[in-house]
Write a protein that holds these residues in place. Structure first.
Motif, PDB file in Angstrom:
ATOM      1  N   LYS A 170      38.135  37.811  44.043  1.00  0.00           N
ATOM      2  CA  LYS A 170      36.937  38.647  44.123  1.00  0.00           C
ATOM      3  C   LYS A 170      36.050  38.131  45.242  1.00  0.00           C
ATOM      4  CE  LYS A 170      32.912  40.228  41.468  1.00  0.00           C
ATOM      5  NZ  LYS A 170      32.203  40.142  40.159  1.00  0.00           N
ATOM      6  N   LYS A 171      35.727  39.008  46.192  1.00  0.00           N
ATOM      7  CA  LYS A 171      34.827  38.616  47.276  1.00  0.00           C
ATOM      8  C   LYS A 171      33.404  38.590  46.748  1.00  0.00           C
ATOM      9  CE  LYS A 171      34.019  39.379  52.199  1.00  0.00           C
ATOM     10  NZ  LYS A 171      34.343  40.230  53.372  1.00  0.00           N
ATOM     11  N   LEU A 172      32.719  37.481  46.995  1.00  0.00           N
ATOM     12  CA  LEU A 172      31.378  37.311  46.451  1.00  0.00           C
ATOM     13  C   LEU A 172      30.385  38.206  47.182  1.00  0.00           C
ATOM     14  CD1 LEU A 172      30.026  35.565  44.262  1.00  0.00           C
ATOM     15  CD2 LEU A 172      29.381  33.965  46.065  1.00  0.00           C
ATOM     16  N   LYS A 173      29.644  38.997  46.419  1.00  0.00           N
ATOM     17  CA  LYS A 173      28.610  39.855  46.980  1.00  0.00           C
ATOM     18  C   LYS A 173      27.310  39.063  47.089  1.00  0.00           C
ATOM     19  CE  LYS A 173      31.581  43.212  46.769  1.00  0.00           C
ATOM     20  NZ  LYS A 173      32.307  43.636  47.995  1.00  0.00           N
ATOM     21  N   LEU A 174      26.732  39.047  48.276  1.00  0.00           N
ATOM     22  CA  LEU A 174      25.551  38.235  48.543  1.00  0.00           C
ATOM     23  C   LEU A 174      24.297  39.089  48.563  1.00  0.00           C
ATOM     24  CD1 LEU A 174      27.085  36.015  51.350  1.00  0.00           C
ATOM     25  CD2 LEU A 174      26.865  35.480  48.919  1.00  0.00           C
ATOM     26  N   THR A 221      32.996  34.148  51.341  1.00  0.00           N
ATOM     27  CA  THR A 221      33.043  33.373  50.104  1.00  0.00           C
ATOM     28  C   THR A 221      33.787  34.182  49.051  1.00  0.00           C
ATOM     29  OG1 THR A 221      30.864  32.459  50.654  1.00  0.00           O
ATOM     30  CG2 THR A 221      31.680  32.085  48.424  1.00  0.00           C
ATOM     31  N   TRP A 222      34.775  33.554  48.427  1.00  0.00           N
ATOM     32  CA  TRP A 222      35.619  34.220  47.441  1.00  0.00           C
ATOM     33  C   TRP A 222      35.636  33.422  46.142  1.00  0.00           C
ATOM     34  CZ3 TRP A 222      38.492  38.743  48.607  1.00  0.00           C
ATOM     35  CH2 TRP A 222      38.478  39.123  49.951  1.00  0.00           C
ATOM     36  N   VAL A 223      35.867  34.134  45.041  1.00  0.00           N
ATOM     37  CA  VAL A 223      36.034  33.498  43.732  1.00  0.00           C
ATOM     38  C   VAL A 223      37.402  33.896  43.186  1.00  0.00           C
ATOM     39  CG1 VAL A 223      35.170  33.296  41.380  1.00  0.00           C
ATOM     40  CG2 VAL A 223      33.556  33.515  43.284  1.00  0.00           C
ATOM     41  N   LEU A 224      38.168  32.900  42.741  1.00  0.00           N
ATOM     42  CA  LEU A 224      39.502  33.136  42.180  1.00  0.00           C
ATOM     43  C   LEU A 224      39.480  32.845  40.686  1.00  0.00           C
ATOM     44  CD1 LEU A 224      42.593  33.668  42.635  1.00  0.00           C
ATOM     45  CD2 LEU A 224      42.830  31.177  42.793  1.00  0.00           C
ATOM     46  N   ASP A 225      39.891  33.831  39.902  1.00  0.00           N
ATOM     47  CA  ASP A 225      40.018  33.673  38.455  1.00  0.00           C
ATOM     48  C   ASP A 225      41.500  33.665  38.098  1.00  0.00           C
ATOM     49  OD1 ASP A 225      38.543  34.015  35.640  1.00  0.00           O
ATOM     50  OD2 ASP A 225      40.352  35.245  35.628  1.00  0.00           O
ATOM     51  N   VAL A 226      41.940  32.609  37.434  1.00  0.00           N
ATOM     52  CA  VAL A 226      43.330  32.494  36.997  1.00  0.00           C
ATOM     53  C   VAL A 226      43.373  32.742  35.490  1.00  0.00           C
ATOM     54  CG1 VAL A 226      45.334  30.980  36.802  1.00  0.00           C
ATOM     55  CG2 VAL A 226      43.873  30.869  38.838  1.00  0.00           C
ATOM     56  N   GLY A 227      44.170  33.707  35.076  1.00  0.00           N
ATOM     57  CA  GLY A 227      44.232  34.050  33.658  1.00  0.00           C
ATOM     58  C   GLY A 227      45.640  34.407  33.224  1.00  0.00           C
ATOM     59  N   GLY A 242      35.362  26.493  35.981  1.00  0.00           N
ATOM     60  CA  GLY A 242      36.783  26.739  35.787  1.00  0.00           C
ATOM     61  C   GLY A 242      37.416  27.662  36.801  1.00  0.00           C
ATOM     62  N   LYS A 243      36.614  28.211  37.719  1.00  0.00           N
ATOM     63  CA  LYS A 243      37.131  29.120  38.742  1.00  0.00           C
ATOM     64  C   LYS A 243      37.110  28.439  40.108  1.00  0.00           C
ATOM     65  CE  LYS A 243      35.675  33.385  36.403  1.00  0.00           C
ATOM     66  NZ  LYS A 243      35.399  32.721  35.116  1.00  0.00           N
ATOM     67  N   LEU A 244      37.949  28.939  41.010  1.00  0.00           N
ATOM     68  CA  LEU A 244      37.996  28.409  42.372  1.00  0.00           C
ATOM     69  C   LEU A 244      37.025  29.203  43.245  1.00  0.00           C
ATOM     70  CD1 LEU A 244      41.159  27.504  44.416  1.00  0.00           C
ATOM     71  CD2 LEU A 244      39.434  29.002  45.414  1.00  0.00           C
ATOM     72  N   VAL A 245      36.190  28.492  43.996  1.00  0.00           N
ATOM     73  CA  VAL A 245      35.282  29.123  44.958  1.00  0.00           C
ATOM     74  C   VAL A 245      35.706  28.675  46.351  1.00  0.00           C
ATOM     75  CG1 VAL A 245      32.904  29.437  45.705  1.00  0.00           C
ATOM     76  CG2 VAL A 245      33.413  29.126  43.271  1.00  0.00           C
ATOM     77  N   LEU A 246      35.982  29.644  47.216  1.00  0.00           N
ATOM     78  CA  LEU A 246      36.549  29.402  48.548  1.00  0.00           C
ATOM     79  C   LEU A 246      35.538  29.785  49.619  1.00  0.00           C
ATOM     80  CD1 LEU A 246      39.266  28.976  50.302  1.00  0.00           C
ATOM     81  CD2 LEU A 246      39.427  31.467  50.182  1.00  0.00           C
ATOM     82  N   PHE A 247      35.467  28.959  50.677  1.00  0.00           N
ATOM     83  CA  PHE A 247      34.579  29.286  51.800  1.00  0.00           C
ATOM     84  C   PHE A 247      35.238  28.931  53.127  1.00  0.00           C
ATOM     85  CE2 PHE A 247      31.632  27.885  55.083  1.00  0.00           C
ATOM     86  CZ  PHE A 247      30.861  29.032  55.242  1.00  0.00           C
ATOM     87  N   GLY A 248      35.051  29.824  54.124  1.00  0.00           N
ATOM     88  CA  GLY A 248      35.352  29.512  55.517  1.00  0.00           C
ATOM     89  C   GLY A 248      36.818  29.392  55.854  1.00  0.00           C
ATOM     90  N   GLY A 249      37.078  28.709  56.988  1.00  0.00           N
ATOM     91  CA  GLY A 249      38.422  28.543  57.507  1.00  0.00           C
ATOM     92  C   GLY A 249      38.634  29.375  58.762  1.00  0.00           C
TER      93      GLY A 249
END
Length: 490
Positions: A295-299, A273-279, A256-263
């Motif tokens: 939220k920036k994903l911690k690796l 890599t980012w995760v977007l939570d819409v609430g 249910g969340k958006l995961v974004l990479f690159g560009g």
């Protein structure tokens, strides 16, 4: 009581828990098991499990006898034959769908020729929303179209939405996500994009919502009740902030969340890599304005794909798979995986068996069960990689030094960890359909257009009945496309 004495319908249920290999081995045990192993419903179930959530979209209700002939005890059941076909397709097993088969591909609502547009599935996956893109003459679009895969006559229908429309753009991302705190909810998030490499980039976020108590899927079908809204955007960690402005990035929906990479933009190319939570927005509880938290994903380690844009990102289970893309003049055909299902995700570069596709950018990808199917794009042919491309005497053939790859389909088999041989669909008796800007449809001789739609970049690809749809793109001759091509897989 002996197992073979159980009623046939009970045995079929028991066999349904077995793998295909175990079913084949059980069939050797006795005549009863052999008969149960010939059940059409059993092999359809096994194939559906291989295709996962896409099975209800792509699998036909009945099989064409000329392709999967039913037989007696000597001939294999048709659904078993289809299962074997999917597991080990022969050369040229795919085909461009024939108009005579009853699939009438139409184009309604002035879907202008374009490339670098974006799409996302909504509802049960049978409805596709398309947004934006770039056309000829530096035209950029912000129109919204619906493709309903359940209709016998496939149409691109233009939709109207209230609110402030997003600015015209290409190379953003369009992703269906959930609203945290509202079970069963769905909205569509549009992020980033640009009006050309030198015209500035965006990190704006727009949300497409259905009216209150109306799902976005129903609103799209009814052609009313859709609204664009700007959410309140915040950063989960002020030190990380939010994603920089970019284009050529990729996004998927995970839990249910958006995961974004690159560009990339004019200053930087990214591999973040980012995760977007819409609430729900607690600051404005009475409004319909949502809260979007980046939220920036911690690796877990320093390993990660080189910075890139124009790649594809595909979600299989909880794992992201990144393939291709480019960084300035470097074009990639490496394959990376990120498991989102673990507490601390880490990137892993995969070295899989088989011959990988040639390095490319601007290609399209779609997930079918445990496989990822890739098509088109532009790149640099290299030794040891597969792919057929336009030659120098064919139209533009190259653009910015990159060749156009043809309409072959590369397949990555995740479960077996191998690249499968590229499929070049059979074009016999194919009828080519092109949608004009006024919504009309012209049927042209396939031979006349043969080389135009074979080589393209910046198109989109989605699962559809019997196979896949390829929509739009830029052909090697410099012509923007607004066609819908149906590729028969099953």
């Amino acid at each position: 009581m002996l197992l073979e004495k159980l009623p046939a319908h009970v045995l079929r249920d028991v066999f349904g828990f077995l793998s295909a290999g175990d079913v084949a081995r059980a069939a050797c045990a006795c005549k009863t098991f052999k008969q149960v192993a010939r059940s059409e419903s059993l092999w359809r179930k096994l194939l559906s499990e291989k295709l996962g959530s896409q099975a209800s979209i792509v699998l036909p209700k009945t099989l064409p006898n000329e392709r999967y002939p039913h037989g007696d005890m000597v001939v294999e059941p048709a659904w078993k034959e289809m299962f074997q076909f999917w597991m080990n397709p022969g050369p040229n097993s795919y085909s461009w769908m024939e108009h005579a088969k009853g699939e009438e591909l139409e184009n309604r609502g002035k879907f202008a020729a374009r490339y670098l547009h974006r799409c996302t599935a909504i509802g049960d996956g049978n409805k596709i929303l398309l947004f934006g893109g770039q056309g000829s003459g530096a035209d950029f679009f912000n129109d919204l179209h619906l493709l309903d895969l359940r209709k016998k006559s496939l149409q691109l229908e233009q939709l109207d939405a209230a609110g402030d429309p997003p600015f015209p753009r290409c190379s953003g991302t369009l992703t269906a996500v959930s609203v945290t705190g509202i079970p069963g909810s769905e909205v569509v998030a549009l992020f980033g994009g640009s009006q050309g490499f030198f015209e500035g980039f965006s990190n704006s976020l727009c949300i497409l919502q259905g009216d209150e108590n109306v799902s976005i899927s129903d609103a799209a079908s009814q052609h009313k009740g859709l609204t664009w809204r700007e959410p309140l955007v915040v950063a989960a960690d002020p030190e990380d902030g939010v994603p920089d402005a970019r284009w050529g990035h990729s996004a998927v929906s995970w839990n249910g969340k958006l995961v974004l990479f690159g560009g990339s933009n004019t200053q930087h190319c990214f591999n973040d890599t980012w995760v977007l939570d819409v609430g729900l927005n607690p600051r404005e509880p009475e409004s319909r304005r949502l809260l979007a938290t980046w939220k920036k994903l911690k690796l877990g380690n320093d390993a990660r794909p080189p910075s890139r844009a124009g790649q594809t990102v595909s979600l299989v289970g909880d794992a992201l798979y990144v393939f291709g893309g480019c960084h300035i003049s470097d074009v990639f055909n490496d394959l990376w995986r990120l498991d989102l299902g673990v507490r601390v995700p880490t990137w892993e570069r995969l070295d899989v068996a088989g011959t990988p596709p040639a390095p490319r950018v601007g290609h399209a990808a779609v997930v079918l069960g445990d496989r990822i199917v890739f098509s088109g794009g532009r790149g640099s042919p290299t030794a040891g990689a597969s792919g057929t491309y336009a030659t120098a005497d064919q139209g533009l053939a190259t653009m910015q030094g990159l060749t156009f790859f043809e309409g072959g389909f590369a397949m990555l088999d995740i479960s077996r960890g191998t690249w499968m041989p590229i499929q070049h669909p059979n074009r016999n008796n194919h009828v080519y359909l092109r949608g004009e800007d006024d919504g009309a449809v012209d049927m042209e001789d396939a031979a006349m257009e043969d080389e135009v739609w074979e080589h393209r970049t910046g198109h989109v690809m989605v699962p559809a009945k019997d196979g896949l749809l390829v929509i739009g793109g830029l052909a090697y001759n410099g012509e923007f496309q607004n066609d819908v091509q149906h590729i028969r897989v099953f």
